[in-house]
Structures are given as structure tokens and as C-alpha cells.
Scaffold this motif. Structure first.
Motif, short mmCIF file in Angstrom:
data_model
loop_
_atom_site.label_atom_id
_atom_site.label_comp_id
_atom_site.label_asym_id
_atom_site.label_seq_id
_atom_site.Cartn_x
_atom_site.Cartn_y
_atom_site.Cartn_z
N GLU A 36 0.83 -1.20 0.00
CA GLU A 36 0.00 0.00 0.00
C GLU A 36 0.87 1.26 0.00
OE1 GLU A 36 -3.77 1.41 2.61
OE2 GLU A 36 -1.88 1.26 3.74
N ALA A 37 1.90 1.29 0.85
CA ALA A 37 2.76 2.46 0.95
C ALA A 37 3.51 2.71 -0.36
CB ALA A 37 3.74 2.29 2.11
N ILE A 38 4.03 1.66 -0.97
CA ILE A 38 4.75 1.82 -2.24
C ILE A 38 3.81 2.32 -3.33
CG2 ILE A 38 5.85 0.47 -4.09
CD1 ILE A 38 7.31 -1.11 -1.89
N HIS A 39 2.59 1.80 -3.34
CA HIS A 39 1.59 2.28 -4.30
C HIS A 39 1.35 3.77 -4.12
CE1 HIS A 39 -2.16 2.64 -6.54
NE2 HIS A 39 -2.76 3.08 -5.45
N ILE A 40 1.26 4.24 -2.88
CA ILE A 40 1.02 5.67 -2.60
C ILE A 40 2.19 6.51 -3.09
CG2 ILE A 40 0.75 7.36 -0.74
CD1 ILE A 40 -0.76 5.07 0.80
N PHE A 72 5.23 14.32 1.96
CA PHE A 72 5.07 13.04 2.65
C PHE A 72 5.40 13.19 4.13
CE2 PHE A 72 6.14 11.64 -1.70
CZ PHE A 72 5.14 10.71 -1.92
N GLY A 73 4.58 12.61 4.98
CA GLY A 73 4.85 12.59 6.41
C GLY A 73 4.67 11.21 6.98
N GLY A 74 5.27 10.98 8.15
CA GLY A 74 5.22 9.67 8.78
C GLY A 74 4.12 9.52 9.81
N ARG A 105 -7.01 11.83 6.26
CA ARG A 105 -6.98 10.96 5.11
C ARG A 105 -5.52 10.69 4.73
NH1 ARG A 105 -11.59 10.84 6.65
NH2 ARG A 105 -13.44 11.31 5.40
N ILE A 106 -5.32 9.70 3.87
CA ILE A 106 -3.96 9.41 3.41
C ILE A 106 -3.44 10.55 2.56
CG2 ILE A 106 -2.63 7.91 1.84
CD1 ILE A 106 -4.13 5.55 3.10
N VAL A 115 0.71 13.85 2.53
CA VAL A 115 0.52 12.44 2.16
C VAL A 115 1.11 11.55 3.26
CG1 VAL A 115 0.88 10.70 0.38
CG2 VAL A 115 0.79 13.13 -0.26
N PHE A 116 0.32 10.57 3.71
CA PHE A 116 0.71 9.72 4.83
C PHE A 116 0.71 8.24 4.41
CE2 PHE A 116 -1.34 13.55 6.44
CZ PHE A 116 -0.36 14.04 7.29
N PRO A 117 1.81 7.77 3.81
CA PRO A 117 1.84 6.39 3.30
C PRO A 117 1.74 5.31 4.37
CG PRO A 117 3.56 7.75 2.28
CD PRO A 117 3.02 8.52 3.43
#
Length: 304
Positions: free
Chosen positions: A19-23, A134-136, A149-150, A185-187
Motif C-alpha cells: 500500500e505504501a509503495i503504491h502511494i 510526505f509525512g510519517g 486521510r492518506i 501524504v501519509f503512506p
């Protein structure tokens, strides 16, 4: 008749990684100037690892951005610089110290600089024309982060409105934004702290050594063990004592506490996290205790 072998089922970590790689790939294809917000902590280090996997063998196609409060732990800054050099990444730094020096910001009475990160962050996003950041952040950390949301829209002033969240169905993400706006964006939004540590173990990801038990001079304040540093303390009756501690989260030294621990290996850290009844922010972040809605208030102003 040809027999088709069933595909092996993904385990939980494989599914989260996928999922994270897709994002990451979705954002790279949709936005012009993404950036990874990087603190040197375990979650942002995990983001970098996932970004490397998402684009290998090509290099990561966007830089890292660190908002440096000047109150970071030396071990974390050394780790940041080592990781950037080892992976050949680009690093942008926004320094809170510069804003204090020229009067754009004023030192807080309590000495913490974590809330002062917002303006340097927003200025760096604007000046470098970053349209996706991108954030963690993870939903299990704190109630305000659980609302995100993501892909989370920020207005032209960097503000977040929790009442205007966009629907996210399946793995369809809406990155639409007007000029001047950007998207956070939150992968790893759907990961837990335990997922993070299990993945770090599986992938053999290097972290700053303060995440593991070590001897440190600390003092007690508001139920947390804080380290002595340029942020002030101990004060009054507070007394420095030597403790075996580790950090569950890494942030500004004035508000990030350590926990007493003997966990020196990943197996021991995982066992400790499994048994814990508090999230890492709930246990060790004083900035989240300023009010019941401290994190949400900061996010509305532009904080991550």
C-alpha cells in the motif's frame, strides 16, 4: 488441463508495504515537486526505506525536508547526515534558529520549540514549490492524526480543515489542488507502532541508537524523563539522575521524554511495545499534553 497455482497470500507487513509503495508511486506520477518530511526518527526513516524500494533501481526522485528546531538530539542529526550521504539523497533544511535570530519567531516561555516549526515548514514548502509533502503520521498515534486521510488537502495558508475531508474509497486517492495549495501524504497511516518495529526488524533498517536502551542523565518533569540540553532544565527541585532509558519517538528535546527500559535489541523493543498500553506520543510527548486538542489545533495552523 493446465493447473494454475494460487498466488501466495500477502502477510500483514507485505500488504502494508505494498500500500505504501503504491502511494509513493501515485504521488510521483501525479505531482510535480513532492518532498519527504524527515526528522531522523523511526517513522520518517521507514518512509525513506519505502521510497527507495518504490523507485529502485532509480534514485528517489524527490528530496528530504528537515525542520531543524536547534533542539535536536546530536545522535539524530548525525544519523540524518549519514543516511543522506549513504543513499545519495538531497536534503533541504529549514532552521527555526534563523527565524529566532531575525525576529520572525520569538522563543516560548516554556522553552519548547516544537510549536515553532510550523512557520519554517510552511515557508519551505512555499519557497521550494512543493505540492505534495510526505509525512510519517500514523492513525494509531493520536486522535487528530486518526482523522486524517492518506492524502490530506492543505489550503493556500497551509491550514487543515477536518470538516472538509475528502472521501477515500479503496485505494483511490484525490490529489486535486488549486494553485498555492498542497497535499500532505501519509503512506504509513494504517500502520501501528508494532507494525513499524516488526518491519524494521524484517528489513534490517538502521535507526539512531537512542531508540535502544542506554545510560543517560535525565530529570523528571510531568511524569516524563527529560534530558538536559540547550532547551533548559533541570529547574528548581528537578534533579539529574542516571537512568537506563530509550526513546519511543524522536522530536524536539524540550518536549520528548524517554522511558525507562532495558530493551537493547529489536526483539526486546518489540516485546516492550507489545506489552505497552500507551502510544509513543501519549507516553513521551509533552507538546501533546498542552490541551485536549493540542495536536488538532497545531494541524489546523499548518503543523504536520
Amino acid at each position: 488441463m493446465t493447473t494454475v497455482e494460487p498466488r501466495p497470500a500477502l502477510d500483514a507487513l507485505d500488504a502494508l508495504e505494498s500500500e505504501a509503495i503504491h502511494i509513493f508511486r501515485e504521488v510521483a506520477g501525479e505531482f510535480d515537486r513532492p518532498v519527504i518530511l524527515f526528522s531522523g526518527g523511526k517513522d520518517s526513516t521507514l518512509l525513506v526505506h519505502l521510497a527507495v524500494k518504490a523507485f529502485a533501481p532509480a534514485p528517489v526522485p524527490f528530496p528530504l525536508l528537515h525542520v531543524d528546531t536547534g533542539h535536536n538530539y546530536p545522535e539524530v542529526i548525525a544519523f540524518r547526515d549519514s543516511l543522506v550521504e549513504r543513499l545519495g539523497l538531497r536534503l533541504e533544511v529549514a532552521n527555526v534558529e534563523d527565524y529566532l535570530a531575525d525576529g520572525r519567531l520569538v522563543e516560548r516561555a516554556d522553552g519548547t520549540r516544537n510549536p515553532l516549526q510550523t512557520q519554517p515548514l510552511l515557508d519551505a514548502i512555499t519557497e521550494n514549490r512543493h505540492d505534495a509533502v510526505f509525512g510519517g503520521g500514523r492513525r494509531d498515534e493520536e486522535r487528530a492524526r486518526a482523522k486524517e486521510r492518506i492524502m490530506s488537502l492543505r489550503d493556500a495558508f497551509g491550514r487543515w480543515d477536518p470538516r472538509k475531508q475528502r472521501p477515500e474509497l479503496w485505494n483511490l486517492y484525490n490529489g486535486r489542488h488549486a494553485a498555492g495549495e498542497h497535499v500532505r501524504v501519509f503512506p504509513i497511516s494504517n500502520w501501528t507502532e508494532l507494525d513499524v518495529w516488526r518491519y524494521i526488524q524484517r528489513e534490517n533498517i538502521e535507526l539512531p541508537d537512542i531508540y535502544f536502551a542506554h545510560e543517560r542523565e535525565v530529570f523528571s518533569r510531568d511524569g516524563m524523563w527529560l534530558a538536559e540540553g540547550p532547551w533548559g532544565g533541570p529547574r528548581g527541585s528537578e534533579e539529574l539522575v542516571s537512568k537506563t532509558v530509550r526513546y519511543r519517538t524522536v522530536g524536539d528535546g524540550s518536549c520528548t521524554g524517554a522511558v525507562e527500559s532495558s530493551a537493547t535489541t529489536l526483539d526486546e523493543v518489540i516485546a516492550e511495545v507489545t506489552a505497552s498500553r500507551l502510544t509513543e506520543r501519549g507516553a513521551t510527548r509533552a507538546d501533546d499534553r498542552m490541551s485536549e486538542a493540542a495536536m488538532e489545533d497545531r494541524k489546523k495552523e499548518g503543523y504536520f
